[in-house]
Design a protein around this motif. Structure first.
Motif, mmCIF file in Angstrom:
data_model
loop_
_atom_site.group_PDB
_atom_site.id
_atom_site.type_symbol
_atom_site.label_atom_id
_atom_site.label_comp_id
_atom_site.label_asym_id
_atom_site.label_seq_id
_atom_site.Cartn_x
_atom_site.Cartn_y
_atom_site.Cartn_z
ATOM 1 N N THR A 77 -16.686 62.891 -13.452
ATOM 2 C CA THR A 77 -16.525 61.533 -13.413
ATOM 3 C C THR A 77 -15.195 60.827 -13.645
ATOM 4 O OG1 THR A 77 -17.476 61.047 -15.541
ATOM 5 C CG2 THR A 77 -19.052 61.234 -13.569
ATOM 6 N N ARG A 78 -14.835 59.602 -12.990
ATOM 7 C CA ARG A 78 -13.893 58.830 -13.197
ATOM 8 C C ARG A 78 -14.349 57.367 -13.031
ATOM 9 N NH1 ARG A 78 -12.262 62.838 -14.624
ATOM 10 N NH2 ARG A 78 -10.354 64.046 -14.087
ATOM 11 N N SER A 79 -13.770 56.539 -13.840
ATOM 12 C CA SER A 79 -14.101 54.923 -13.773
ATOM 13 C C SER A 79 -12.939 54.270 -14.156
ATOM 14 C CB SER A 79 -15.031 54.635 -14.962
ATOM 15 O OG SER A 79 -15.571 53.564 -14.916
ATOM 16 N N LEU A 80 -12.462 53.496 -12.845
ATOM 17 C CA LEU A 80 -11.304 52.835 -13.131
ATOM 18 C C LEU A 80 -11.746 51.133 -13.054
ATOM 19 C CD1 LEU A 80 -9.022 54.578 -10.379
ATOM 20 C CD2 LEU A 80 -9.093 54.780 -12.966
ATOM 21 N N PRO A 81 -11.194 50.192 -14.037
ATOM 22 C CA PRO A 81 -11.638 48.718 -14.026
ATOM 23 C C PRO A 81 -10.857 48.165 -12.969
ATOM 24 C CG PRO A 81 -10.010 49.180 -15.714
ATOM 25 C CD PRO A 81 -10.455 50.777 -15.113
ATOM 26 N N TRP A 82 -11.599 47.337 -12.135
ATOM 27 C CA TRP A 82 -11.109 46.588 -11.308
ATOM 28 C C TRP A 82 -11.241 45.024 -11.334
ATOM 29 C CZ3 TRP A 82 -13.296 43.137 -7.361
ATOM 30 C CH2 TRP A 82 -12.477 42.859 -6.254
ATOM 31 N N LEU A 83 -12.277 44.312 -12.117
ATOM 32 C CA LEU A 83 -12.125 43.204 -12.620
ATOM 33 C C LEU A 83 -13.311 43.067 -13.718
ATOM 34 C CD1 LEU A 83 -11.653 40.126 -11.801
ATOM 35 C CD2 LEU A 83 -13.890 40.326 -10.164
ATOM 36 N N ASP A 84 -12.651 42.197 -14.778
ATOM 37 C CA ASP A 84 -13.203 41.930 -15.978
ATOM 38 C C ASP A 84 -13.257 40.608 -16.423
ATOM 39 O OD1 ASP A 84 -14.799 41.876 -18.205
ATOM 40 O OD2 ASP A 84 -13.613 43.714 -19.118
ATOM 41 N N THR A 85 -14.008 39.711 -16.056
ATOM 42 C CA THR A 85 -13.593 38.155 -16.437
ATOM 43 C C THR A 85 -14.970 37.578 -16.280
ATOM 44 O OG1 THR A 85 -12.680 36.418 -15.761
ATOM 45 C CG2 THR A 85 -13.329 37.503 -13.924
ATOM 46 N N ALA A 86 -15.015 36.570 -17.156
ATOM 47 C CA ALA A 86 -16.509 35.660 -17.534
ATOM 48 C C ALA A 86 -17.642 36.388 -17.463
ATOM 49 C CB ALA A 86 -16.505 34.761 -16.047
ATOM 50 N N LEU A 88 -18.405 39.412 -16.344
ATOM 51 C CA LEU A 88 -18.449 40.122 -15.173
ATOM 52 C C LEU A 88 -17.610 41.364 -14.975
ATOM 53 C CD1 LEU A 88 -19.947 40.659 -12.228
ATOM 54 C CD2 LEU A 88 -18.094 39.175 -11.218
ATOM 55 N N SER A 89 -18.177 42.466 -15.046
ATOM 56 C CA SER A 89 -17.167 43.728 -15.115
ATOM 57 C C SER A 89 -17.611 44.519 -13.981
ATOM 58 C CB SER A 89 -17.314 44.557 -16.365
ATOM 59 O OG SER A 89 -16.747 45.510 -16.302
ATOM 60 N N ILE A 90 -16.586 44.826 -12.852
ATOM 61 C CA ILE A 90 -16.814 45.524 -11.802
ATOM 62 C C ILE A 90 -15.465 46.657 -11.842
ATOM 63 C CG2 ILE A 90 -16.338 45.675 -9.249
ATOM 64 C CD1 ILE A 90 -16.858 42.657 -9.235
ATOM 65 N N VAL A 201 -25.993 41.008 -4.520
ATOM 66 C CA VAL A 201 -25.931 39.836 -5.487
ATOM 67 C C VAL A 201 -27.163 39.783 -6.353
ATOM 68 C CG1 VAL A 201 -25.362 37.427 -5.807
ATOM 69 C CG2 VAL A 201 -24.310 38.744 -4.051
ATOM 70 N N ALA A 202 -28.470 39.677 -5.913
ATOM 71 C CA ALA A 202 -29.686 39.394 -6.569
ATOM 72 C C ALA A 202 -29.924 40.685 -7.502
ATOM 73 C CB ALA A 202 -30.808 39.033 -5.392
ATOM 74 N N LEU A 203 -29.448 41.851 -7.287
ATOM 75 C CA LEU A 203 -29.825 42.980 -8.000
ATOM 76 C C LEU A 203 -29.051 42.904 -9.459
ATOM 77 C CD1 LEU A 203 -31.310 45.682 -8.209
ATOM 78 C CD2 LEU A 203 -29.243 46.729 -7.406
ATOM 79 N N LEU A 204 -27.686 42.476 -9.506
ATOM 80 C CA LEU A 204 -27.004 42.526 -10.614
ATOM 81 C C LEU A 204 -27.636 41.896 -11.828
ATOM 82 C CD1 LEU A 204 -24.537 43.506 -12.134
ATOM 83 C CD2 LEU A 204 -23.261 41.372 -11.216
ATOM 84 N N PRO A 205 -28.251 40.774 -11.786
ATOM 85 C CA PRO A 205 -28.836 40.069 -12.938
ATOM 86 C C PRO A 205 -30.055 40.538 -13.441
ATOM 87 C CG PRO A 205 -28.939 38.477 -11.064
ATOM 88 C CD PRO A 205 -28.122 39.652 -10.698
#
Length: 624
Positions: A77-86, A88-90, A201-205
Motif C-alpha cells: 500500500t501507498r498513501s500520498l497526501p493531496w489536500l489537507d485543510t479545514a 478535510l484530508s484527501i 459528497v454526501a457519503l463523507l460526513p
C-alpha cells in the motif's frame, strides 16, 4: 526448493514495489505525442508519435507482467497526501495485490494489441498524434483506476475517462455522425458521473472517509436507512453509465462512430472500469437490500433486453455494442445477488474474448465499403483466419467448455443458489447466455456464411499488422482458463454446468438454423412478431422516448427561463433604463445657458428640500 540469488530477489522486489509507476509510462507516451500535434515536428510525419506510444505501452505491459510473476502475495500500500485543510484530508491511496496486477497486465496487453492494430488500420490517416495520445491516456487512467483505494480519485479518473471517450470518438470530427456520437457519449456518461459526485459528497460526513477499504470496514457495522440508501443508489449511477446499463445505455453504440481500434479498447477494457468501481464497493452496497434489488433489476433487464436488441440489429458495431451491455448486465446481477467473488472472475474473463471478437470484425469493416450485415456474406473463403478468431472469441464469452467464459458463468449460476430468487435469476442467466450465443452465431453467419455478395466478392486483404493482433489474442483466449486458474479462480463442474451448456448449444443451434444455414439472408418475422422485431431494431425507441421526456422537459425549462429572463429581468432593467434616458432627455430641454436660470433652479431645489425636512423632522423649538 532452490533459493533465488540475492540479485534476483532484489530485482523481483523492485519490480513489484515500482508497479505503482506503471500509469506513468503511457502518460509519457501521450506527452511526447504533443510534439507532433501542433506541428512542432513536421518533417517526419505523424507516424513516429504512434511508435513512441506503442513503445511506452509495451514497457508498461512488460512491467505489469513482471510484477504479477514476481508478486509474493503480500499486498503493498501507498498513501500520498493531496489536500489537507479545514478538517478535510484527501489522499491518493493505492494498493498492489494479485487482482490489481492481473487487471493492469490485461489492460496494458490489450492496449499493445490495439495500438499495433491501429498502425495498420490508420495507415493513411494523419491524426496519429491525437489518436494514439488519447489511447495512452485511456491506458494510464485505467491503470490508475485499478490501483487507487480512494473513492474520490476513482471518481476523478472516471471523469477523465469520460473526457477521453469524447476526444477519441471525435477523432474524425469533420463527420456529423462522429460529432453526434462523441457528444451523446460525453453527455450520457456525465449524467451518471454527476449523480455519483452527489453520492460521493454526501457519503463523507456519514462514513468519515473516502478510502474504499475503510468504507467497506465501516459497512460491517452500518445499518440501512433511507438517507444511506439514497447515497448508495447515487454511487451506482456512475458504474451504470460507464457500463452502458439501461437507461444510460444509448451512448455505447453511438460512440462506435470513432476509429475501430478505439472501439476495441472501449468495449473490452474501458467499460469494465465502471464494473471495477462497482465491485470495489460491493461490501458497502450490500448494506442496503434496496440497492441490491436495484442492481438485480437493472442488470437482469439490461442482460435480457440488450441481447434481444442485438438480435435485431443490422449494423456490425451496434449488434456488438448491445451484447456488451447485455454481458455486463449479468455482472451487475451477480453483484446485486451477493455473488461478489464470481463477479470478480467475470471481470477478469470478459476483456480478452471481447477484444478478440472486435479485432476480427475490424478487419471486415476495414476491407469492405459497408458494415451492414445484410450486405455481407461469404467471407469464409476469403477470411478464414479472422472467422476462426471470431469463433474463438465468441466461445470465450458464452458457456462453452473448456474456455474461461464457461467457468465464470457456471460459477455465477452456482452462486445464485443462495440468492432470494434462485430459480428466477438462474433462468435470466441461462436465457441471456442462449440469446448471446445466438446473436454471435448470427453475426458470424451473416458475415462469413452464405455466398459472397457484391460487397465481399472483391474484399481486399488487410495489412499483416491487423492480422497479427487477432492471432495473438486467439492464442491467449485459448490459454485464458490456465491463466485464470493460476490466479486462483476456476472450479470443477457443478450441478449447473449441464443446464448452462444446454442453453449455449440451444442458442448456437437456433442461430445456425436461422442465419448460417438459412436460404434467406435475414429472416423476417411475420404477423405481430414483425412489429416486435422492428421495435427491437429501433432500440425500443428509447431515443425518441428520451427526446419527448427528458429532452422535452429540459427544453421547456429552458424556454421558461428564457422568457423570465427576457420579460421580467431584462424587461425591468430595460424599462428602468428607458425611463432614465427619457428623464435625462426632458431635463436637457431646460438647459438655456443663462446663469439666472441655473440660480433660480438651485434656489427652488433648496426651498423644496427645506420644506421636506421641516415636514418630516419638526424642530424642538417649534413644538414648544
Amino acid at each position: 526448493m532452490s533459493v533465488p540469488p540475492p540479485e534476483t530477489a532484489f530485482f523481483a522486489t523492485a519490480v513489484v514495489e515500482t508497479a505503482f509507476l506503471i500509469p506513468l509510462y503511457p502518460l509519457l507516451g501521450a506527452f511526447f505525442s504533443l510534439l507532433w500535434v501542433p506541428g512542432l515536428i513536421s518533417r517526419t510525419g505523424p507516424r513516429p508519435s504512434g511508435y513512441i506510444n506503442l513503445l511506452f505501452n509495451l514497457v508498461a505491459f512488460l512491467h505489469s507482467l513482471g510484477a504479477w510473476i514476481a508478486f509474493n502475495g503480500t499486498p503493498l500500500t501507498r498513501s500520498l497526501p493531496w489536500l489537507d485543510t479545514a478538517g478535510l484530508s484527501i489522499r491518493f491511496d493505492a494498493t498492489i495485490n494479485t487482482p490489481v496486477l492481473i487487471a493492469m497486465t490485461m489492460i496494458c496487453g490489450i492496449h499493445v494489441l490495439a495500438q499495433v492494430y491501429a498502425i495498420g488500420y490508420l495507415e493513411m490517416d494523419w491524426g496519429w498524434p491525437r489518436f494514439f495520445g488519447c489511447l495512452s491516456v485511456f491506458e494510464a487512467g485505467l491503470c490508475a483506476l485499478v490501483l487507487t483505494d480512494s473513492l474520490f480519485f476513482a471518481y476523478v479518473v472516471l471523469e477523465l475517462l469520460t473526457l477521453g471517450t469524447y476526444l477519441v470518438v471525435g477523432t474524425w470530427f469533420n463527420q456529423s455522425l462522429v460529432v453526434k456520437g462523441a457528444r451523446d457519449a460525453f453527455l450520457t456518461k456525465r449524467v451518471g458521473d454527476l449523480i455519483l459526485l452527489a453520492g460521493l459528497v454526501a457519503l463523507l460526513p456519514v462514513a468519515g472517509s473516502w478510502n474504499i477499504n475503510e468504507l467497506n470496514a465501516w459497512a460491517e457495522q452500518a445499518t440501512p436507512s433511507p438517507p444511506l440508501t439514497l447515497i448508495l443508489l447515487a454511487l451506482i449511477a456512475g458504474p451504470m453509465g460507464k457500463c452502458a446499463q439501461i437507461p444510460l445505455h444509448l451512448w455505447l453504440d453511438e460512440a462506435m462512430e470513432g476509429p475501430f481500434p478505439s472501439t476495441v479498447l472501449r468495449n473490452s477494457v474501458v467499460v469494465v472500469g465502471g464494473a471495477w468501481v462497482l465491485l470495489r464497493l460491493e461490501p458497502l452496497l450490500s448494506v442496503s437490500p434496496t440497492v441490491q434489488a436495484v442492481l438485480v433489476i437493472v442488470g437482469g433487464t439490461t442482460a435480457l433486453v440488450g441481447a434481444l436488441i442485438a438480435l435485431a440489429q443490422v449494423d456490425i458495431k451496434r449488434s456488438i455494442s448491445f451484447l456488451v451491455s447485455s454481458w455486463l448486465g449479468l455482472l451487475f446481477l451477480a453483484v446485486g445477488a451477493g455473488a461478489g467473488e464470481t463477479a470478480w472472475q467475470m471481470v477478469l474473463v470478459y476483456p480478452l474474448p471481447m477484444a478478440l471478437v472486435l479485432l476480427a470484425l475490424g478487419t471486415v469493416v476495414s476491407s469492405n465499403v459497408t458494415q451492414d450485415l445484410t450486405q455481407l456474406g461469404g467471407l469464409w473463403s476469403r477470411r478464414p483466419l479472422m472467422g476462426i478468431a471470431f469463433l474463438v472469441g465468441s466461445a470465450g464469452l458464452v458457456g462453452l467448455p473448456p474456455l474461461a467464459g464457461f467457468g465464470a458463468l457456471r460459477a455465477m449460476t452456482a452462486s445464485l443458489a443462495d440468492s432470494q430468487a434462485p430459480l428466477l435469476l438462474t433462468a435470466v442467466v441461462l436465457i441471456t447466455n442462449g440469446l448471446i450465443s445466438a446473436a454471435l452465431v448470427r453475426v458470424f453467419g451473416l458475415i462469413w456464411g452464405g455466398r459472397p455478395s457484391v460487397f465481399t466478392k472483391r474484399s481486399a486483404e488487410v495489412l499483416w499488422l491487423m492480422v497479427l493482433p487477432p492471432m495473438v489474442a486467439t492464442g491467449l483466449v485459448l490459454h485464458l482458463p490456465i491463466l485464470i486458474h493460476r490466479a486462483g479462480y476456476g472450479e470443477e463442474w457443478g450441478p449447473m454446468a449441464l443446464p448452462l451448456l444446454a442453453s449455449t448449444l440451444l442458442g448456437i443451434t437456433a442461430g445456425s438454423l436461422l442465419y448460417l444455414f438459412s436460404t434467406e439472408h435475414l429472416p423476417k418475422l411475420s404477423g405481430p412478431l414483425a412489429g416486435l422485431q422492428e421495435w427491437l431494431a429501433a432500440d425500443l425507441h428509447t431515443e425518441g422516448l428520451y427526446r419527448r421526456t427528458v429532452v422535452g422537459l429540459v427544453a421547456a425549462l429552458a424556454a421558461m427561463s428564457s422568457w423570465i429572463d427576457g420579460a421580467l429581468v431584462d424587461g425591468f432593467s430595460n424599462r428602468s433604463g428607458d425611463l432614465a434616458l427619457e428623464g435625462a432627455r426632458r431635463l436637457s430641454l431646460s438647459t438655456t445657458g443663462r446663469v439666472q436660470a441655473y440660480a433660480f433652479t438651485v434656489l427652488v431645489g433648496v426651498v423644496l428640500m427645506g420644506l421636506w425636512i421641516l415636514t418630516r423632522h419638526t424642530p424642538a423649538f417649534l413644538s414648544l
